[in-house]
Scaffold this motif. Structure first.
Motif, PDB file in Angstrom:
ATOM      1  N   GLU A  93      -3.243   2.586  -8.030  1.00  0.00           N
ATOM      2  CA  GLU A  93      -1.998   1.831  -8.158  1.00  0.00           C
ATOM      3  C   GLU A  93      -0.768   2.722  -8.074  1.00  0.00           C
ATOM      4  N   GLU A  94      -0.805   3.895  -8.688  1.00  0.00           N
ATOM      5  CA  GLU A  94       0.367   4.769  -8.655  1.00  0.00           C
ATOM      6  C   GLU A  94       0.705   5.182  -7.225  1.00  0.00           C
ATOM      7  N   LYS A 117      -9.111  -1.633 -12.608  1.00  0.00           N
ATOM      8  CA  LYS A 117      -8.508  -2.449 -13.660  1.00  0.00           C
ATOM      9  C   LYS A 117      -7.127  -2.964 -13.278  1.00  0.00           C
ATOM     10  N   TRP A 118      -6.367  -2.168 -12.512  1.00  0.00           N
ATOM     11  CA  TRP A 118      -5.003  -2.579 -12.157  1.00  0.00           C
ATOM     12  C   TRP A 118      -5.021  -3.905 -11.391  1.00  0.00           C
ATOM     13  N   ASP A 172      -5.587  -6.843 -13.734  1.00  0.00           N
ATOM     14  CA  ASP A 172      -4.425  -6.982 -14.626  1.00  0.00           C
ATOM     15  C   ASP A 172      -3.378  -7.915 -14.028  1.00  0.00           C
TER      16      ASP A 172
END
Length: 500
Positions: free
Chosen positions: A149-150, A189-190, A193
């Motif tokens: 994600e980053e 997980k991102w 979420d």
């Protein structure tokens, strides 16, 4: 483009009618991800001629081997054909009279170019500069659970800013689409979420969960029963087929395993980008794409033998780091020979060091049926006949699971206070190994704490997610480092093992 009628299933239809700019589709196997991906890509091209879009993957290798074939298949479902309506990785479209995009790239080696001038630029998150400088009108990402994600935010989402007055009424202007099955590892997980974000900000986020039950008209009647027989554990079946998310195993056998610390990607994208995208095949993906491998030192290989699956893990000791480079497996009816002749040796063909240090457990000393050779001797013979030099590094009797647990988790602790090396795992080359590690549980038996091996007892074709690969991971680590660990623990002021 050829006109074709395609009937969308309920999940595909609801997703197509949603008006939110950011769509997250958590779709089980058989739900029709490829079809929806093709539909969405066609809509982008139709709505915004001459626009540039970002098609993102976790690595360039993943884009070429999995994402690009899915895109081509999805486009063809809607009458859009390579070599006619679009070209991949070349300037051939210009020669065919295709329009050019508003902002034409200098080179088209990582571009899907459509006849109306729209392009998809292939953006890989393992390349720090991939996506930078791009001004995109929309983003598409398949297998989103694999994305970091980053890096996605820095390299891709920042580019999704282009505006044109002629596109102001386009529903998909500056949109995002991410598709994935339910994540099996912590790295994804991102993605899930985003479901909570869709509840808090429903005007901005759309989150859809669906299984193949919405697509039964396109599948065999007994699809779910048939697939259930193919899975080694309810956890994997529930995740991939029913979208039931695996519980996080915080007290598993590899308790100290941390994706943010222990996983990495390191592909040689200059090699991958030199490939002709129209000619890419399985042989294109070999050790030359792996920048983390040292071609001048031996490979450490370890094998876990089995009736239903034979598994291998390839590693190297590099300085103060034990790098886990690649995992392989073959499943029944294929046998041990195929693990070497169809997997390991083709992938590492031409490897300069040409030497392996071969680790295995005591079952490697058992003879194969109708042969005077043991499993290990048979494997050694296959390697030598393939031109490899082999050092047999037998580990003798299998160590106690608790001894391995203490050693490996001590190494994973990674606090710099021990003489043991760091462990690092190539996440794109060891995806099945990572699932095996993250889902390996620990149980209390009459012999004490040990790895829970129950996932291996069910017959099926998905044994790569059971504990076989994790066992292959264990063998050389124990053989190489346990003596150092035991001696160090006796004499040092290290953190007590009870802290694990």
């Amino acid at each position: 483009m050829i006109r074709k009628t395609v009937v969308l299933n309920p999940a595909q239809y609801f997703a197509s009618q949603s008006t939110q700019k950011r769509k997250f589709l958590e779709l089980g196997r058989g739900t029709g991800k490829t079809t929806y991906l093709g539909y969405h890509d066609v809509q982008l091209v139709k709505q915004m001629p001459k626009a540039s879009f970002a098609m993102v993957g976790s690595t360039y290798s993943q884009i070429l081997s999995r994402l690009l074939p899915s895109v081509k298949e999805g486009l063809e479902m809607f009458g859009v054909y390579e070599g006619v309506d679009y070209v991949v990785g070349s300037m051939a479209g210009k020669k065919m009279g295709f329009e050019l995009p508003f902002q034409s790239p200098d080179v088209f080696n990582n571009v899907i170019h459509f006849s109306n001038g729209s392009i998809f630029q292939l953006v890989s998150l393992d390349h720090k500069d991939s996506g930078r400088g791009l001004n995109s009108y929309a983003i598409v990402g398949d297998e989103a659970a694999l994305l970091d994600e980053e890096r996605l935010n820095i390299n891709v989402r920042n580019t999704n800013r282009s505006q044109k007055a002629i596109f102001k009424k386009s529903p998909l202007l500056n949109s995002e689409l991410f598709l994935s099955s339910t994540p099996l590892t912590k790295k994804g997980k991102w993605f899930i979420d985003a479901e909570e974000k869709s509840l808090r900000r429903p005007d901005e986020f759309y989150y859809l969960k669906a299984t193949a039950k919405c697509n039964l008209s396109n599948l065999r009647p007994d699809y779910f029963e048939y697939m259930k027989e193919s899975y080694t554990s309810d956890t994997i079946y529930n995740a991939e087929m029913l979208n039931i998310r695996p519980k996080e195993i915080t007290d598993g056998y590899y308790a100290q395993l941390n994706p943010d610390i222990h996983y990495y990607t390191d592909h040689d994208n200059s090699y991958l980008e030199s490939l002709d995208l129209s000619q890419v095949d399985a042989k294109s993906f070999n050790w030359r794409q792996d920048r983390d491998v040292n071609p001048n030192i031996p490979l450490i290989i370890s094998v876990d033998w089995g009736a239903n699956i034979n598994s291998m893990v390839v590693s190297q000791m590099q300085g103060d780091t034990y790098k886990v480079l690649k995992s392989f497996y073959v499943k029944s009816p294929k046998i041990l020979d195929h693990l070497f002749t169809e997997e390991f040796m083709p992938y590492y063909q031409g490897f300069p060091a040409n030497l392996v240090k071969f680790y295995f457990d005591r079952t490697g000393n058992s003879r194969t049926a109708n042969s005077k050779l043991t499993f290990a001797q048979q494997a050694e013979q296959l390697l030598r006949s393939g031109g490899w030099k082999v050092h047999m590094m037998t580990v003798g009797a299998n160590p106690d699971y608790m001894m391995k647990f203490r050693l490996i988790n001590s190494m994973l602790k990674d606090d710099g206070r021990r003489r043991l090396p760091k462990i690092r795992i190539n996440q794109s080359n060891c995806a099945d190994l990572i699932v095996s590690l993250e889902h390996a549980e620990i149980k209390d038996s009459s012999r004490g704490l040990e790895k829970d091996k129950s996932s291996e007892r069910r017959k099926g074709v998905e044994q790569q997610h059971a504990t076989h690969l994790s066992d292959a991971f264990d063998y050389p680590i124990y053989a190489l480092f346990n003596e150092i660990f035991v001696n160090q623990h006796r004499t040092s002021e290290d953190i007590p093992l009870s802290s694990f």
